[in-house]
Motif scaffolding. Structure first.
Motif, PDB file in Angstrom:
ATOM      1  N   VAL A  42      33.126  90.856  42.760  1.00 32.36           N
ATOM      2  CA  VAL A  42      33.250  92.279  43.065  1.00 32.36           C
ATOM      3  C   VAL A  42      32.701  93.114  41.916  1.00 32.36           C
ATOM      4  CG1 VAL A  42      34.913  94.152  43.435  1.00 32.36           C
ATOM      5  CG2 VAL A  42      35.223  91.961  44.603  1.00 32.36           C
ATOM      6  N   TRP A  43      33.050  92.730  40.701  1.00 32.10           N
ATOM      7  CA  TRP A  43      32.675  93.503  39.511  1.00 32.10           C
ATOM      8  C   TRP A  43      31.156  93.524  39.327  1.00 32.10           C
ATOM      9  CZ3 TRP A  43      36.402  96.249  37.342  1.00 32.10           C
ATOM     10  CH2 TRP A  43      36.175  96.869  36.106  1.00 32.10           C
ATOM     11  N   GLN A  44      30.519  92.391  39.608  1.00 32.70           N
ATOM     12  CA  GLN A  44      29.084  92.269  39.353  1.00 32.70           C
ATOM     13  C   GLN A  44      28.209  92.749  40.504  1.00 32.70           C
ATOM     14  OE1 GLN A  44      28.349  88.168  38.231  1.00 32.70           O
ATOM     15  NE2 GLN A  44      29.926  88.219  36.632  1.00 32.70           N
ATOM     16  N   ASN A  45      28.776  92.835  41.705  1.00 29.74           N
ATOM     17  CA  ASN A  45      27.933  93.094  42.871  1.00 29.74           C
ATOM     18  C   ASN A  45      28.328  94.325  43.686  1.00 29.74           C
ATOM     19  OD1 ASN A  45      26.045  90.646  43.044  1.00 29.74           O
ATOM     20  ND2 ASN A  45      28.051  89.677  42.796  1.00 29.74           N
ATOM     21  N   SER A  46      29.197  95.167  43.156  1.00 32.12           N
ATOM     22  CA  SER A  46      29.611  96.336  43.926  1.00 32.12           C
ATOM     23  C   SER A  46      29.790  97.531  43.003  1.00 32.12           C
ATOM     24  CB  SER A  46      30.915  96.060  44.686  1.00 32.12           C
ATOM     25  OG  SER A  46      32.035  96.105  43.815  1.00 32.12           O
ATOM     26  N   SER A  47      30.062  98.671  43.618  1.00 32.40           N
ATOM     27  CA  SER A  47      30.304  99.900  42.862  1.00 32.40           C
ATOM     28  C   SER A  47      31.801 100.138  42.684  1.00 32.40           C
ATOM     29  CB  SER A  47      29.676 101.095  43.588  1.00 32.40           C
ATOM     30  OG  SER A  47      30.237 101.228  44.890  1.00 32.40           O
ATOM     31  N   ILE A  90      27.248  85.170  41.638  1.00 34.32           N
ATOM     32  CA  ILE A  90      28.261  85.526  40.643  1.00 34.32           C
ATOM     33  C   ILE A  90      28.028  84.686  39.402  1.00 34.32           C
ATOM     34  CG2 ILE A  90      30.730  85.704  40.161  1.00 34.32           C
ATOM     35  CD1 ILE A  90      31.130  85.422  43.275  1.00 34.32           C
ATOM     36  N   ASN A  91      27.882  85.321  38.266  1.00 33.07           N
ATOM     37  CA  ASN A  91      27.739  84.613  36.998  1.00 33.07           C
ATOM     38  C   ASN A  91      29.103  84.485  36.332  1.00 33.07           C
ATOM     39  OD1 ASN A  91      24.779  84.384  36.914  1.00 33.07           O
ATOM     40  ND2 ASN A  91      24.836  86.619  36.805  1.00 33.07           N
ATOM     41  N   ASP A  92      29.504  83.268  36.065  1.00 32.79           N
ATOM     42  CA  ASP A  92      30.789  83.019  35.405  1.00 32.79           C
ATOM     43  C   ASP A  92      30.541  82.816  33.913  1.00 32.79           C
ATOM     44  OD1 ASP A  92      33.255  82.294  34.521  1.00 32.79           O
ATOM     45  OD2 ASP A  92      33.476  80.535  35.819  1.00 32.79           O
ATOM     46  N   HIS A  99      27.798  81.124  40.999  1.00 32.18           N
ATOM     47  CA  HIS A  99      28.455  80.871  42.285  1.00 32.18           C
ATOM     48  C   HIS A  99      27.850  81.762  43.366  1.00 32.18           C
ATOM     49  CE1 HIS A  99      31.906  78.705  40.391  1.00 32.18           C
ATOM     50  NE2 HIS A  99      31.601  79.493  39.371  1.00 32.18           N
ATOM     51  N   ARG A 100      27.893  81.274  44.579  1.00 35.56           N
ATOM     52  CA  ARG A 100      27.483  82.073  45.729  1.00 35.56           C
ATOM     53  C   ARG A 100      28.651  82.950  46.166  1.00 35.56           C
ATOM     54  NH1 ARG A 100      23.091  79.913  49.016  1.00 35.56           N
ATOM     55  NH2 ARG A 100      24.074  81.031  50.747  1.00 35.56           N
TER      56      ARG A 100
END
Length: 302
Positions: A42-47, A90-92, A99-100
């Protein structure tokens, strides 16, 4: 063909038409945030950081379409959601892995945190659902899970199965900096433009946000430790008061909290239901009462 994916006779209708859903929705976001990979997604792919209420509205739109929309509308939305998720990663930073977003494990966590929150908050706030109806609600929500790419047989379909799912998931959960920041955002969010009419009352959001937090399971609150504990009977009483106040609002006023596309979808549902003979004089909320159903529906229930 049904006028809506979930008809007024369903347990889903009873839960999703209830205004306690606003508490359940925010509580669901707070619970979802405890999964570190899901939260980073959520943090990396949304506003989310700039518009947490907007994300809640988009979730409300999805829930609305797979409840009151047509099969065509739900299929179209599902394809769009799956397409968006398919392209995101998603980068961990802890492991260096990528991750997808559409990883079934992540999708399942998000679904379960969401629908369990709707159900548990609604029942605690005073919605009278039997244990059998609660199981039926979760079984019905298996269909909704398919629109994001899950298989029905992989989704908990009863209260007992949902409890077992969370018991198994808990060792994987933790409070990341992103999760803590997300909860703080939800305790005092930025209102989107279409909800500007609520800005004079924004200070009242503070107890609303706190109520969402305090409705979390005890183990989740202990993990966060953001607010001091208060007696849970006080929380239950506050949930019941909130539900009573919100359910008394005229449906037209309440609908202003949704995005325009959601309002249009609800208007279409009302037209289709009226055509089938449902009594819409008290809106969609009034269709919880079987006396407002067409006689043929009454006969099927009997």
């Amino acid at each position: 063909m049904e006028a809506t994916l979930q008809p007024p006779q369903s347990a889903t209708w009873q839960v999703h038409i209830d205004r306690s859903m606003w508490i359940g929705g925010v509580r669901g976001l707070m619970l979802q945030a405890l999964h570190p990979i899901a939260m980073r997604g959520v943090w990396q792919n949304s506003s989310f950081q700039e518009d947490p209420i907007g994300r809640l509205q988009r979730t409300a739109d999805f829930v609305g379409v797979v409840t009151w929309g047509t099969a065509e509308e739900a299929d179209r939305l599902g394809r769009r959601v799956r397409g968006i998720h398919r392209a995101l990663r998603i980068n961990d930073p802890d492991t260096g892995r990528v991750h997808r977003v559409d990883d079934p494990e992540l999708l399942l966590w998000v679904h379960c945190a969401e629908v369990s929150s709707y159900l548990e908050v609604a029942r605690r706030a005073g919605l009278r659902l039997s244990d059998r109806q609660a199981d039926r609600y979760l079984a019905e929500q298996r269909r909704s899970a398919t629109y994001v790419g899950l298989h029905e047989e992989d989704v908990p379909g009863s209260v007992a199965e949902m409890g077992a799912f969370f018991a198994e998931a808990r060792p994987e959960l933790k409070v990341t900096p992103e999760a803590r920041a997300a909860v703080r955002f939800l305790l005092w969010p930025k209102l989107p433009h279409e909800m500007r009419f609520l800005r004079p009352g924004k200070p009242a959001y503070v107890p609303f946000g706190a109520l969402c937090y305090y409705s979390l399971p005890g183990w989740a609150r202990r993990m966060y430790g953001i607010l001091p504990e208060i007696p849970q009977p006080v929380v239950t009483a506050a949930l019941r008061s909130f539900r009573m106040a919100m359910n008394s609002l005229p449906e037209g006023l309440h609908d202003r909290s949704f995005q325009p596309a959601t309002r249009q979808m609800l208007a279409g549902a009302r037209r289709r239901l009226a055509t089938e003979g449902y009594d819409l004089s008290r809106g969609l909320y009034g269709l919880r009462d079987p006396r407002r159903w067409p006689s043929r529906q009454m006969e099927q229930v009997e």
